[in-house]
Design an enzyme around this catalytic site. Structure first.
Site, PDB file in Angstrom:
ATOM      1  N   ASP A  62      31.464  26.567  45.104  1.00  0.00           N
ATOM      2  CA  ASP A  62      31.195  27.931  44.624  1.00  0.00           C
ATOM      3  C   ASP A  62      29.974  27.931  43.707  1.00  0.00           C
ATOM      4  OD1 ASP A  62      31.333  30.545  43.752  1.00  0.00           O
ATOM      5  OD2 ASP A  62      33.300  30.342  42.775  1.00  0.00           O
ATOM      6  N   HIS A 108      39.950  33.545  42.283  1.00  0.00           N
ATOM      7  CA  HIS A 108      39.401  32.511  41.397  1.00  0.00           C
ATOM      8  C   HIS A 108      39.523  33.019  39.962  1.00  0.00           C
ATOM      9  CE1 HIS A 108      35.402  30.354  40.060  1.00  0.00           C
ATOM     10  NE2 HIS A 108      36.446  29.900  39.411  1.00  0.00           N
ATOM     11  N   ASP A 159      36.499  37.037  42.088  1.00  0.00           N
ATOM     12  CA  ASP A 159      36.237  36.386  40.805  1.00  0.00           C
ATOM     13  C   ASP A 159      36.824  37.207  39.666  1.00  0.00           C
ATOM     14  OD1 ASP A 159      34.625  34.031  41.496  1.00  0.00           O
ATOM     15  OD2 ASP A 159      33.264  35.526  42.351  1.00  0.00           O
ATOM     16  N   HIS A 187      36.733  36.078  48.590  1.00  0.00           N
ATOM     17  CA  HIS A 187      36.740  35.425  47.275  1.00  0.00           C
ATOM     18  C   HIS A 187      36.620  36.467  46.168  1.00  0.00           C
ATOM     19  CE1 HIS A 187      36.121  31.876  44.677  1.00  0.00           C
ATOM     20  NE2 HIS A 187      35.227  32.605  44.017  1.00  0.00           N
ATOM     21  N   SER A 216      31.884  36.030  48.112  1.00  0.00           N
ATOM     22  CA  SER A 216      32.331  36.475  46.791  1.00  0.00           C
ATOM     23  C   SER A 216      31.956  37.933  46.609  1.00  0.00           C
ATOM     24  CB  SER A 216      31.665  35.637  45.698  1.00  0.00           C
ATOM     25  OG  SER A 216      31.772  36.333  44.462  1.00  0.00           O
ATOM     26  N   MET A 249      32.848  23.875  41.158  1.00  0.00           N
ATOM     27  CA  MET A 249      31.798  24.818  40.753  1.00  0.00           C
ATOM     28  C   MET A 249      30.438  24.124  40.824  1.00  0.00           C
ATOM     29  SD  MET A 249      33.302  27.624  40.204  1.00  0.00           S
ATOM     30  CE  MET A 249      31.823  28.513  39.739  1.00  0.00           C
ATOM     31  N   MET A 265      38.974  32.878  36.121  1.00  0.00           N
ATOM     32  CA  MET A 265      38.130  32.297  35.056  1.00  0.00           C
ATOM     33  C   MET A 265      38.589  32.960  33.762  1.00  0.00           C
ATOM     34  SD  MET A 265      34.597  32.391  37.184  1.00  0.00           S
ATOM     35  CE  MET A 265      35.327  33.453  38.436  1.00  0.00           C
ATOM     36  N   MET A 294      37.297  37.413  35.736  1.00  0.00           N
ATOM     37  CA  MET A 294      36.750  36.876  34.474  1.00  0.00           C
ATOM     38  C   MET A 294      37.267  37.732  33.315  1.00  0.00           C
ATOM     39  SD  MET A 294      32.815  36.330  35.663  1.00  0.00           S
ATOM     40  CE  MET A 294      32.405  35.711  37.326  1.00  0.00           C
TER      41      MET A 294
END
Ligand code: DX5
Ligand code: ZN
Length: 213
Positions: free
Chosen positions: A173, A64, A33, A31, A6, A135, A66, A35
């Site tokens: 994760d 990913h 992330d 990966h 990540s 998660m 979020m 957000m």
């Protein structure tokens, strides 16, 4: 075990160099992330930065989400041709429709489960997804402690996956390191995300290799 570092824990002042180093170090996916400050109490990166990551990466991106407005973000990132886009089932009223939409864009769709969401929540979606991401921390931050109850959930998910769609990958994760990786592999995990563990090593290659159990 496939390894997806990540980049949340990378050095953002030298992001392209870090992305090249994990790819040369043998990672399988990169990966990313995303957000939005609403679905989770943190804000990360958008397509401007992720396009620089995509340029540096020689492995597929694993995005990913979020976020609250999944479709909006799928449309933002689709032009970067990621390998996977995963979204949280807790935040999607029409998950099946979104899975089909991601696939129509030529991207592999995946569903994410928060620590409290049961494995059975994806039972009727498993036919149509390429990945389920479990998660093992509350989403929002790197460097948190692994929540051990998810191991039981992985085992239940593996039973469903083996029956319904054996090609679907199970990814984990949060809080993954060399101490818990064997247990996770035994439970049924195919792909591990690791942020702080990989990027705290001087040699990313050594760290990645230690997770390939
Ligand atoms: C958390 C993110 C993770 C995080 C993992 O919301 O989804 O990908 O970066 O970090 P570590 O491996 O440090 O727990
Ligand atoms: Zn993540």
């Amino acid at each position: 075990m496939r390894v997806a570092p990540s980049i949340l824990s990378a050095d953002f002042g030298n992001l392209a160099a870090d992305v090249r180093a994990i790819c040369e170090g043998g990672c399988d996916l990169v990966h990313v992330d995303v957000m939005d400050g609403h679905f989770v109490p943190n804000l990360t990166i958008g397509p401007v930065v992720v396009s620089a990551v995509a340029k540096a990466a020689t492995k597929p991106l694993d995005i990913h989400l979020m976020v609250e407005n999944n479709t909006f973000f799928v449309d933002l990132f689709a032009p970067l041709k990621p390998g996977y886009i995963t979204f949280h089932i807790e935040e999607e009223k029409n998950p099946h429709r979104l899975v089909q939409y991601i696939r129509e864009l030529g991207i592999k769709p995946g569903i994410v489960l928060n620590p409290h969401t049961p494995a059975e929540a994806v039972e009727y979606l498993l036919h149509d997804v390429d990945m389920v991401l479990v998660m093992s921390v509350n989403p929002g931050f790197g460097g948190q402690k692994f929540i051990p109850t998810v191991v039981e959930k992985i085992k239940r998910l593996k039973v469903l996956r083996d029956r319904i769609n054996p090609d679907c990958l199970i990814e984990i994760d949060g809080g993954v390191n060399a101490q818990n990786i064997q247990m996770l592999s035994d439970a049924g995990v195919d792909v591990c995300v690791a942020g702080s563990y990989v990027f705290s090593h001087d040699s990313y290659k050594t760290a990645i290799e230690s997770l390939k159990v």
